[in-house]
Design an enzyme around this catalytic site. Structure first.
Site, PDB file in Angstrom:
ATOM      1  N   ASP A  43      35.646  37.746  46.787  1.00  8.83           N
ATOM      2  CA  ASP A  43      35.898  39.672  46.716  1.00  8.83           C
ATOM      3  C   ASP A  43      37.488  39.486  47.979  1.00  8.83           C
ATOM      4  O   ASP A  43      37.515  39.904  48.433  1.00  8.83           O
ATOM      5  CB  ASP A  43      34.815  40.653  47.109  1.00  8.83           C
ATOM      6  CG  ASP A  43      35.797  41.752  47.389  1.00  8.83           C
ATOM      7  OD1 ASP A  43      37.125  42.507  46.220  1.00  8.83           O
ATOM      8  OD2 ASP A  43      35.044  42.470  47.843  1.00  8.83           O
ATOM      9  N   ASP A  69      42.848  42.948  43.622  1.00  5.32           N
ATOM     10  CA  ASP A  69      41.834  42.639  44.188  1.00  5.32           C
ATOM     11  C   ASP A  69      40.880  41.997  42.456  1.00  5.32           C
ATOM     12  O   ASP A  69      39.960  41.994  42.172  1.00  5.32           O
ATOM     13  CB  ASP A  69      41.149  43.879  43.349  1.00  5.32           C
ATOM     14  CG  ASP A  69      39.916  44.233  44.103  1.00  5.32           C
ATOM     15  OD1 ASP A  69      38.849  42.890  44.208  1.00  5.32           O
ATOM     16  OD2 ASP A  69      39.144  45.437  44.361  1.00  5.32           O
TER      17      ASP A  69
END
Length: 509
Positions: A108, A297
């Site tokens: 992430d 992201d």
């Protein structure tokens, strides 16, 4: 950000996870020492899509202010095949301890901490369905014990910090990596997840409790030849066994075409960059006329932006949301006045307070009492009014009449995404939908409708869902766009940590 979904007004923050300067290595050297994590693909159904939405995509609410990875000295790029769950969660395998205990984690870029479930997690159902770390089984474990907690957009975890070796592919960070053992994972958020935990690849500035991120230790221990990592996310639905690849220390040239375009990181924390114009069918929309902040992201599955603008995009691509009565109420009562105030050069941030929909928080006891009296309904109307101001501004730039503007506002009210995030389009019309594009460093990055629409199975029939999500991040962090997996799946992405920049090139599938 895995990457990487809050209700704001009539829209929402959807937390999803649908989860170098660079030296291009030659293909022969790139193939040495590969460590791969297979990405699994399954038929995309509406039920599974909903499950994945509640399980991944980790925009940290505490940082955004939204209420509610070769052995030491080998210096080879490390190639980590990824698993893919429904084009919604991209995750891969790591090991913690000696011998390594394996976990599937979201890689992430939108967070900076590493955590996995703990063997001491007894009361959270999610822990019973995932791999758990057992410190007693590791000869390299060191106790820490500091309490630890993270609040995500629609979920949370808490536990305590520990210290052990962490292995990612052929790379092992020895002895000093601090990570969190989760002892509480409440609700259904992580219960539905196909991954066990999260490995953050963001900057240390957003690391909870100032824990040194794993990537920093990999770089500091000189375990990679270059301080860069790159993502290739495989969006080919027919390629079930291959979900993509994370490369630590370089790039794999077979995963992209042409050259990468690089843009600097404008704010360290998230991988935040500056985005220029937003285009529909090649025409400027004016949405980012003054430039927009965006974060890249890997932990957010779709493409998120301010709710009012997303409603306009959904209108342009023919996506239909759920009718918002609050929105139509604001248009009926205040639409004309909003137009008049903007024509009178009232600054946009003051319009909604002047029409009486948003409260003015002036200093003193009265403002405190006003805030205490404010209820959720007031907040919704204020949010809708602020969206309407954006819509009116865009229409005034096109010299529309007042009646045309009010009519347009009512259409937009019907395009606001529903609380569960669904804005649907006619599957038979996908080929006729417009392309959308973003400009970065003056170059346009285009998404075709086949790339920004998700086709899911619902009751034996197909349903097509818009890949644009409404997300309102308040100042000072926002407004903010999130370039998630829908974007990264089309454009191979390089995170150049050494030069603090992000690079994009057309992905090769």
């Amino acid at each position: 950000m895995a990457v990487s979904l809050r209700l704001v007004g009539a829209a929402f923050l959807l937390v999803l996870g649908i989860i170098c300067s660079i030296l291009v290595v030659d293909v022969s050297s790139a193939q040495e020492g590969l460590g791969r994590i297979p990405l699994k693909k399954r038929a995309l159904t509406k039920e599974r899509l909903k499950a994945s939405r509640t399980a991944a995509g980790f925009l940290r609410s505490n940082q955004l202010g939204v209420p509610f990875p070769p052995c030491l000295g080998s210096l080879k790029e490390d190639y980590l095949p990824l698993k893919n769950y429904l084009d919604a969660q991209y995750f891969g395998e790591i090991g913690i301890g000696t011998p390594p205990q394996t976990f599937d984690v979201i890689f992430d870029t939108g967070s900076s901490n590493l955590w996995v479930p703990s063997s001491k997690c007894f009361l959270s159902l999610a822990c019973w369905f995932h791999h758990k770390y057992k410190s007693s089984k590791s000869s390299t474990y060191h106790a820490n014990g500091t309490s630890f907690a993270i609040q995500y957009g629609t979920g949370s975890m808490s536990g305590f910090l520990s210290q052990d070796d962490v292995t990612v592919g052929d790379i092992t960070v020895k002895g000093q990596q601090v990570f969190a053992e989760a002892t509480i994972e409440p609700g259904l958020t992580f219960l539905a997840a196909k991954f066990d935990g999260i490995l953050g690849l963001g900057f240390k500035e957003i690391s909870q409790d100032k824990v040194t991120p794993l990537w920093y230790n990999i770089v500091d221990q000189k375990l990679v030849p270059e301080p860069v990592f790159s993502f290739w996310l495989n969006r080919d639905a027919s390629d079930e066994g291959n979900g993509g690849e994370l490369v630590l220390g370089g790039v794999d040239p077979k995963h992209f075409k042409g050259e990468h375009l690089y843009t600097p990181v404008t704010k360290e924390g998230y991988w935040q960059i500056e985005m220029g114009d937003f285009l529909i069918n090649g025409r400027s929309t004016g949405f980012c006329a003054g430039r927009c902040a965006a974060i890249v992201d890997s932990g957010t599955s779709l493409l998120a932006g301010p709710s009012g603008i997303v409603a306009e995009i959904n209108l342009a691509i023919g996506a239909t949301g759920v009718l918002s009565e609050q929105c139509k109420l604001v248009v009926a009562q205040y639409g004309d006045l909003i137009v008049e105030l903007l024509l009178a050069q009232v600054t946009p941030d003051k319009v909604c307070s002047q029409v009486g929909v948003c409260k003015v928080n002036s200093p003193g006891i009265a403002s405190v009492l006003d805030r205490e009296r404010a209820d959720a309904g007031d907040d919704v109307l204020c949010s809708v009014c602020e969206m309407a101001v954006v819509w009116v501004q865009n229409q005034l730039r096109q010299n529309q009449t007042k009646s045309q503007i009010v009519s347009y506002l009512n259409q937009l009210c019907e395009r606001i995404p529903s609380p569960n995030g669904e804005s649907v389009v006619d599957c038979n019309a996908i080929s006729q939908l417009p392309n959308v594009g973003f400009t970065i460093e003056g170059q346009t990055f285009v998404l075709t409708p086949e790339q920004y629409i998700l086709e899911v199975s619902a009751g034996g029939q197909s349903q097509c869902i818009s890949g644009f999500l409404g997300l309102d991040v308040p100042p000072p962090a926002g407004p903010l766009w999130i370039l998630g997996d829908v974007f990264m799946g089309v454009y191979h992405t390089v995170f150049d940590f050494g030069n603090k920049r992000v690079g994009f090139a057309e992905a090769a599938h």
